[in-house]
Write a protein that holds these residues in place. Sequence first.
Motif, PDB file in Angstrom:
ATOM      1  N   LYS A 198       3.535   9.655   3.188  1.00 53.78           N
ATOM      2  CA  LYS A 198       3.463   8.453   2.345  1.00 53.78           C
ATOM      3  C   LYS A 198       4.135   8.636   0.999  1.00 53.78           C
ATOM      4  CE  LYS A 198      -0.080   5.351   3.872  1.00 53.78           C
ATOM      5  NZ  LYS A 198      -1.090   4.414   3.408  1.00 53.78           N
ATOM      6  N   ALA A 205       4.763   6.732  -2.958  1.00 57.47           N
ATOM      7  CA  ALA A 205       3.922   6.069  -3.954  1.00 57.47           C
ATOM      8  C   ALA A 205       3.617   4.646  -3.518  1.00 57.47           C
ATOM      9  CB  ALA A 205       4.618   6.073  -5.306  1.00 57.47           C
ATOM     10  N   THR A 206       2.487   4.129  -3.983  1.00 62.34           N
ATOM     11  CA  THR A 206       2.027   2.838  -3.493  1.00 62.34           C
ATOM     12  C   THR A 206       2.246   1.685  -4.461  1.00 62.34           C
ATOM     13  OG1 THR A 206      -0.182   3.333  -4.353  1.00 62.34           O
ATOM     14  CG2 THR A 206       0.264   3.919  -2.066  1.00 62.34           C
ATOM     15  N   ARG A 213       0.802  -1.219   0.000  1.00 59.43           N
ATOM     16  CA  ARG A 213       0.000   0.000   0.000  1.00 59.43           C
ATOM     17  C   ARG A 213       0.843   1.281   0.000  1.00 59.43           C
ATOM     18  NH1 ARG A 213      -5.449  -0.497   1.248  1.00 59.43           N
ATOM     19  NH2 ARG A 213      -6.169  -2.498   0.420  1.00 59.43           N
ATOM     20  N   GLY A 214       2.042   1.209   0.553  1.00 57.01           N
ATOM     21  CA  GLY A 214       2.864   2.413   0.575  1.00 57.01           C
ATOM     22  C   GLY A 214       3.815   2.430   1.762  1.00 57.01           C
TER      23      GLY A 214
END
Length: 241
Positions: A210, A212-213, A152-153
């Motif tokens: 965060k 990039a995922t 997810r990140g």
Amino acid sequence: MTMQLHTLTAAALILATLGAAPGRAQPVPSPQQWQQQSAITVIGEAQKSVPPDIAQVEAGVSNMAKTARAAAEANNNAMGKVLLELRNAGIDAKDIQTSRLSIQPQYASNRSGPSEITGYLASNLVTVQARDMARVAGLVDTLVVAGANEIRGISFRVANSSKVLDDVRTEAIADARRKAEIYARAAGVTLGAPLVISEDASPGVAPMRKMATSFDAGAPVAAGQETLSVTVMVSWAIKAP
């Protein structure tokens, strides 16, 4: 000039009084109080950029099956392999936490009637914390190779942000005094003691930032820097000439 100064300092005192207790109504000072306690009110700001020392990776596995039980069993097996590889990689158990666990029916698209269940999707996400920035890229590799099909990140933060913020607070007060002294010199008055010091209710403890995922094994990871900031409002008394 004297009347203008009292008017400006009176407005400043009102701002200082309102800023002393955010969210609570304060009585407006009377003109007599303005005369007794004239003030110069300024905003002080400071910030400091530091490298983060904690990274969090959210990853997991998802499995489809005809029945909820089959999906759950496949998902448990897949997550078991991921957790085993994390432990083998030296990740402490306290740094691994389940963040989401779900089993959801999947429906076929049917415009002419009720949708039919075609299977079940089981998902299990964990948040893994890394305290060594040099190990973050290797941690992502471990997750992908172990079978994690959802990354997810990555988020970053500063572990001991309070100590850094204490230094920034000192700098913010110094910035407030510098500004107040400029106004005092321009107005031909002298600064006294601070009457009110009010910090922004949300000092700049940077939230988890965060990235990039979308990751693949071997993906480069750059932690960058986190910026911690503080804003204060200070009212300084004006000494009588």
